[in-house]
Design a protein around this motif. Structure first.
Motif, PDB file in Angstrom:
ATOM      1  N   MET A  42      -2.959  -3.233   3.600  1.00 49.34           N
ATOM      2  CA  MET A  42      -2.776  -2.893   2.370  1.00 49.34           C
ATOM      3  C   MET A  42      -2.273  -4.247   1.298  1.00 49.34           C
ATOM      4  SD  MET A  42       0.259  -0.253   0.910  1.00 49.34           S
ATOM      5  CE  MET A  42      -0.171   1.139   1.980  1.00 49.34           C
ATOM      6  N   ASN A  43      -2.768  -4.222   0.335  1.00 52.66           N
ATOM      7  CA  ASN A  43      -2.525  -5.376  -0.559  1.00 52.66           C
ATOM      8  C   ASN A  43      -1.180  -5.167  -1.303  1.00 52.66           C
ATOM      9  OD1 ASN A  43      -2.749  -4.219  -3.087  1.00 52.66           O
ATOM     10  ND2 ASN A  43      -5.144  -4.320  -3.000  1.00 52.66           N
ATOM     11  N   ALA A  44      -0.366  -6.240  -1.867  1.00 54.99           N
ATOM     12  CA  ALA A  44       0.869  -6.238  -2.507  1.00 54.99           C
ATOM     13  C   ALA A  44       0.823  -4.841  -3.496  1.00 54.99           C
ATOM     14  CB  ALA A  44       1.119  -7.396  -2.912  1.00 54.99           C
ATOM     15  N   ASP A  45      -0.368  -5.084  -4.594  1.00 54.28           N
ATOM     16  CA  ASP A  45      -0.138  -3.992  -5.476  1.00 54.28           C
ATOM     17  C   ASP A  45      -0.312  -2.654  -4.939  1.00 54.28           C
ATOM     18  OD1 ASP A  45      -0.136  -6.040  -7.628  1.00 54.28           O
ATOM     19  OD2 ASP A  45      -2.337  -5.960  -7.957  1.00 54.28           O
ATOM     20  N   ALA A  46      -0.958  -2.348  -3.983  1.00 54.65           N
ATOM     21  CA  ALA A  46      -0.925  -1.040  -3.466  1.00 54.65           C
ATOM     22  C   ALA A  46       0.263  -0.775  -2.717  1.00 54.65           C
ATOM     23  CB  ALA A  46      -2.149  -1.003  -2.473  1.00 54.65           C
ATOM     24  N   TYR A  47       1.014  -1.647  -2.001  1.00 59.75           N
ATOM     25  CA  TYR A  47       2.233  -1.188  -1.241  1.00 59.75           C
ATOM     26  C   TYR A  47       3.367  -0.842  -2.681  1.00 59.75           C
ATOM     27  CZ  TYR A  47       6.389  -1.931   1.447  1.00 59.75           C
ATOM     28  OH  TYR A  47       7.521  -1.733   1.862  1.00 59.75           O
ATOM     29  N   ASP A  48       3.305  -1.743  -3.624  1.00 57.91           N
ATOM     30  CA  ASP A  48       4.179  -1.576  -4.561  1.00 57.91           C
ATOM     31  C   ASP A  48       4.101  -0.178  -5.298  1.00 57.91           C
ATOM     32  OD1 ASP A  48       5.265  -4.239  -3.881  1.00 57.91           O
ATOM     33  OD2 ASP A  48       4.440  -5.128  -5.656  1.00 57.91           O
ATOM     34  N   THR A  49       2.786   0.397  -5.521  1.00 54.68           N
ATOM     35  CA  THR A  49       2.721   1.285  -5.931  1.00 54.68           C
ATOM     36  C   THR A  49       3.049   2.560  -5.078  1.00 54.68           C
ATOM     37  OG1 THR A  49       0.758   0.714  -7.219  1.00 54.68           O
ATOM     38  CG2 THR A  49       0.737   2.856  -6.994  1.00 54.68           C
ATOM     39  N   ALA A  50       2.875   2.357  -3.744  1.00 55.85           N
ATOM     40  CA  ALA A  50       3.328   3.446  -2.964  1.00 55.85           C
ATOM     41  C   ALA A  50       4.711   3.522  -2.902  1.00 55.85           C
ATOM     42  CB  ALA A  50       2.764   3.125  -1.291  1.00 55.85           C
ATOM     43  N   VAL A  51       5.548   2.443  -2.959  1.00 54.39           N
ATOM     44  CA  VAL A  51       6.848   2.488  -3.194  1.00 54.39           C
ATOM     45  C   VAL A  51       7.546   3.147  -4.169  1.00 54.39           C
ATOM     46  CG1 VAL A  51       9.014   0.763  -3.177  1.00 54.39           C
ATOM     47  CG2 VAL A  51       7.240   0.397  -1.573  1.00 54.39           C
ATOM     48  N   ARG A  52       7.002   2.932  -5.296  1.00 51.11           N
ATOM     49  CA  ARG A  52       7.372   3.549  -6.640  1.00 51.11           C
ATOM     50  C   ARG A  52       7.063   4.950  -6.469  1.00 51.11           C
ATOM     51  NH1 ARG A  52       4.940  -0.831  -8.750  1.00 51.11           N
ATOM     52  NH2 ARG A  52       3.028   0.058  -9.355  1.00 51.11           N
TER      53      ARG A  52
END
Length: 72
Positions: A1-11
């Motif tokens: 998972m790329n950083a943007d996808a991970y950050d989106t999932a965390v949000r």
């Protein structure tokens, strides 16, 4: 998972975690299970437990996966 996808999932997890008690009764068992998997994947096991508990408290359909008949 790329950083943007991970950050989106965390949000997503953080945002929806605030609404768990309010939305649980309106979700299907399948929807609850999907959210529980997501919450657990982000080490939010307590939140997952709260979601299931809130969902079960309002689940009155005996054919539902999470239905628990307290009188049985």
């Amino acid at each position: 998972m790329n950083a943007d996808a991970y950050d989106t999932a965390v949000r997503f997890v953080d945002t929806w975690s605030e609404s768990v008690p309010d939305i649980a009764s309106g979700l299907t068992c399948r929807e609850v299970d999907a959210l529980v998997e997501l919450f657990c994947a982000f080490n939010r096991d307590e939140l997952a437990d709260q979601l299931i508990a809130a969902h079960v408290a309002e689940d009155t359909d005996p054919v539902d996966l999470h239905y628990q008949n307290e009188t049985a």
